[in-house]
Design a protein around this motif. Sequence first.
Motif, mmCIF file in Angstrom:
data_model
loop_
_atom_site.group_PDB
_atom_site.id
_atom_site.type_symbol
_atom_site.label_atom_id
_atom_site.label_comp_id
_atom_site.label_asym_id
_atom_site.label_seq_id
_atom_site.Cartn_x
_atom_site.Cartn_y
_atom_site.Cartn_z
ATOM 1 N N PRO A 119 0.841 -1.198 0.000
ATOM 2 C CA PRO A 119 0.000 0.000 0.000
ATOM 3 C C PRO A 119 0.879 1.252 0.000
ATOM 4 C CG PRO A 119 0.094 -0.941 2.196
ATOM 5 C CD PRO A 119 0.840 -1.887 1.280
ATOM 6 N N ILE A 120 0.394 2.285 -0.642
ATOM 7 C CA ILE A 120 1.100 3.572 -0.594
ATOM 8 C C ILE A 120 0.614 4.292 0.655
ATOM 9 C CG2 ILE A 120 1.479 5.789 -1.733
ATOM 10 C CD1 ILE A 120 1.200 4.308 -4.417
ATOM 11 N N THR A 121 1.530 4.447 1.597
ATOM 12 C CA THR A 121 1.222 5.069 2.886
ATOM 13 C C THR A 121 2.133 6.276 3.083
ATOM 14 O OG1 THR A 121 2.864 3.778 4.090
ATOM 15 C CG2 THR A 121 0.669 2.787 3.851
ATOM 16 N N PRO A 122 1.805 7.137 4.042
ATOM 17 C CA PRO A 122 2.685 8.278 4.325
ATOM 18 C C PRO A 122 4.105 7.860 4.707
ATOM 19 C CG PRO A 122 0.548 8.601 5.352
ATOM 20 C CD PRO A 122 0.562 7.193 4.810
ATOM 21 N N ASP A 123 4.277 6.640 5.231
ATOM 22 C CA ASP A 123 5.605 6.172 5.631
ATOM 23 C C ASP A 123 6.565 5.988 4.459
ATOM 24 O OD1 ASP A 123 4.882 6.122 8.302
ATOM 25 O OD2 ASP A 123 4.253 4.020 8.220
ATOM 26 N N ILE A 124 6.045 5.754 3.255
ATOM 27 C CA ILE A 124 6.923 5.528 2.101
ATOM 28 C C ILE A 124 6.802 6.621 1.045
ATOM 29 C CG2 ILE A 124 6.997 3.040 2.468
ATOM 30 C CD1 ILE A 124 5.085 2.780 0.013
ATOM 31 N N ALA A 125 6.022 7.649 1.351
ATOM 32 C CA ALA A 125 5.843 8.742 0.389
ATOM 33 C C ALA A 125 6.742 9.919 0.775
ATOM 34 C CB ALA A 125 4.387 9.179 0.358
ATOM 35 N N ARG A 126 7.235 10.579 -0.232
ATOM 36 C CA ARG A 126 8.030 11.777 0.008
ATOM 37 C C ARG A 126 7.239 12.971 -0.509
ATOM 38 N NH1 ARG A 126 10.794 13.386 -4.563
ATOM 39 N NH2 ARG A 126 10.881 11.908 -6.266
ATOM 40 N N VAL A 127 7.872 14.118 -0.649
ATOM 41 C CA VAL A 127 7.200 15.340 -1.102
ATOM 42 C C VAL A 127 6.397 15.053 -2.368
ATOM 43 C CG1 VAL A 127 7.585 17.686 -1.932
ATOM 44 C CG2 VAL A 127 9.002 16.772 -0.083
ATOM 45 N N GLY A 128 5.179 15.537 -2.400
ATOM 46 C CA GLY A 128 4.314 15.324 -3.551
ATOM 47 C C GLY A 128 3.602 13.988 -3.531
ATOM 48 N N ASN A 129 3.664 13.280 -2.383
ATOM 49 C CA ASN A 129 3.025 11.978 -2.225
ATOM 50 C C ASN A 129 3.551 10.952 -3.237
ATOM 51 O OD1 ASN A 129 1.367 10.387 -0.613
ATOM 52 N ND2 ASN A 129 -0.289 10.483 -2.100
ATOM 53 N N ILE A 130 4.847 11.043 -3.557
ATOM 54 C CA ILE A 130 5.506 10.133 -4.488
ATOM 55 C C ILE A 130 6.219 9.061 -3.672
ATOM 56 C CG2 ILE A 130 7.320 9.941 -6.234
ATOM 57 C CD1 ILE A 130 6.739 12.928 -6.872
ATOM 58 N N VAL A 131 6.054 7.800 -4.070
ATOM 59 C CA VAL A 131 6.702 6.693 -3.353
ATOM 60 C C VAL A 131 8.215 6.803 -3.522
ATOM 61 C CG1 VAL A 131 6.928 4.184 -3.191
ATOM 62 C CG2 VAL A 131 4.692 5.217 -3.684
ATOM 63 N N CYS A 132 8.948 6.650 -2.424
ATOM 64 C CA CYS A 132 10.402 6.752 -2.472
ATOM 65 C C CYS A 132 11.010 5.543 -3.191
ATOM 66 C CB CYS A 132 10.991 6.910 -1.067
ATOM 67 S SG CYS A 132 10.792 5.479 -0.007
ATOM 68 N N GLY A 133 12.137 5.788 -3.830
ATOM 69 C CA GLY A 133 12.808 4.751 -4.595
ATOM 70 C C GLY A 133 13.244 3.564 -3.765
ATOM 71 N N GLN A 134 13.601 3.790 -2.507
ATOM 72 C CA GLN A 134 14.031 2.696 -1.647
ATOM 73 C C GLN A 134 12.913 1.670 -1.453
ATOM 74 O OE1 GLN A 134 14.313 5.950 -1.022
ATOM 75 N NE2 GLN A 134 16.225 6.441 0.009
ATOM 76 N N ALA A 135 11.686 2.154 -1.309
ATOM 77 C CA ALA A 135 10.548 1.240 -1.147
ATOM 78 C C ALA A 135 10.317 0.453 -2.431
ATOM 79 C CB ALA A 135 9.300 2.017 -0.753
ATOM 80 N N LEU A 136 10.445 1.123 -3.580
ATOM 81 C CA LEU A 136 10.247 0.434 -4.861
ATOM 82 C C LEU A 136 11.321 -0.625 -5.081
ATOM 83 C CD1 LEU A 136 9.298 3.465 -7.144
ATOM 84 C CD2 LEU A 136 7.749 1.783 -6.103
ATOM 85 N N ALA A 137 12.576 -0.303 -4.782
ATOM 86 C CA ALA A 137 13.667 -1.269 -4.949
ATOM 87 C C ALA A 137 13.482 -2.465 -4.020
ATOM 88 C CB ALA A 137 15.011 -0.592 -4.709
ATOM 89 N N THR A 138 13.043 -2.213 -2.793
ATOM 90 C CA THR A 138 12.798 -3.298 -1.842
ATOM 91 C C THR A 138 11.675 -4.202 -2.320
ATOM 92 O OG1 THR A 138 13.589 -1.948 -0.012
ATOM 93 C CG2 THR A 138 12.179 -3.828 0.550
ATOM 94 N N LEU A 139 10.601 -3.607 -2.825
ATOM 95 C CA LEU A 139 9.492 -4.397 -3.359
ATOM 96 C C LEU A 139 9.960 -5.235 -4.544
ATOM 97 C CD1 LEU A 139 6.526 -5.261 -3.546
ATOM 98 C CD2 LEU A 139 6.105 -3.155 -4.869
ATOM 99 N N ALA A 140 10.746 -4.646 -5.432
ATOM 100 C CA ALA A 140 11.239 -5.387 -6.601
ATOM 101 C C ALA A 140 12.097 -6.570 -6.166
ATOM 102 C CB ALA A 140 12.027 -4.455 -7.520
ATOM 103 N N ASP A 141 13.041 -6.335 -5.264
ATOM 104 C CA ASP A 141 13.929 -7.392 -4.803
ATOM 105 C C ASP A 141 13.137 -8.513 -4.127
ATOM 106 O OD1 ASP A 141 16.695 -8.414 -4.260
ATOM 107 O OD2 ASP A 141 16.071 -8.089 -2.185
ATOM 108 N N THR A 142 12.245 -8.161 -3.238
ATOM 109 C CA THR A 142 11.442 -9.147 -2.520
ATOM 110 C C THR A 142 10.571 -9.945 -3.488
ATOM 111 O OG1 THR A 142 11.440 -7.701 -0.579
ATOM 112 C CG2 THR A 142 9.795 -9.466 -0.627
ATOM 113 N N SER A 143 9.996 -9.277 -4.461
ATOM 114 C CA SER A 143 9.155 -9.958 -5.452
ATOM 115 C C SER A 143 9.964 -10.941 -6.285
ATOM 116 C CB SER A 143 8.480 -8.937 -6.368
ATOM 117 O OG SER A 143 7.636 -8.089 -5.635
ATOM 118 N N MET A 144 11.189 -10.550 -6.651
ATOM 119 C CA MET A 144 12.026 -11.450 -7.441
ATOM 120 C C MET A 144 12.490 -12.639 -6.604
ATOM 121 S SD MET A 144 14.070 -8.941 -10.088
ATOM 122 C CE MET A 144 14.474 -7.619 -8.940
ATOM 123 N N VAL A 145 12.720 -12.443 -5.306
ATOM 124 C CA VAL A 145 13.033 -13.579 -4.430
ATOM 125 C C VAL A 145 11.869 -14.574 -4.468
ATOM 126 C CG1 VAL A 145 13.312 -14.299 -2.018
ATOM 127 C CG2 VAL A 145 14.639 -12.368 -2.913
#
Length: 138
Positions: A38-64
């Motif tokens: 889910p896109i939550t305030p914990d992973i959003a930065r200015v402009g309510n954009i998801v931070c790259g670290q969260a996206l990279a973590t999701l990608a890595d975990t999904s590929m595992v």
Amino acid sequence: MRVEDAQTLLHDNFAPWVLALKPRISALDQSGATLEIPITPDIARVGNIVCGQALATLADTSMVFACIGHLDAFQPVATTNLETRFLTAARGDLVRCEARVIRAGRALMFAEARLFSDPSGKEVAAASATFFVPPSSN
């Protein structure tokens, strides 16, 4: 492996900071894995954009989990390299990642992932990774 069993594996074996993203496995089979966060305030930065670290973590975990699906069993794998390409801002309700193994050898597995913002369905990032399968896991 059933999605429910994979979700339990996720919660029992992944770091608390990964689990803090609230990942949910929505599909898993030998062709790949789909995870969502889910896109939550914990992973959003200015402009309510998801931070790259969260996206990279999701990608890595999904590929595992794509590796786990390909092997049809839980076997530890270690990320040896991860390349993430951010295509556009991720906004919306959740980020969905579709991952698949593109080649599997005895010691290395190669995977790729595509990330989408929902509900728009817009592709926001892509990733590729190499995973080492320890000999004791073969």
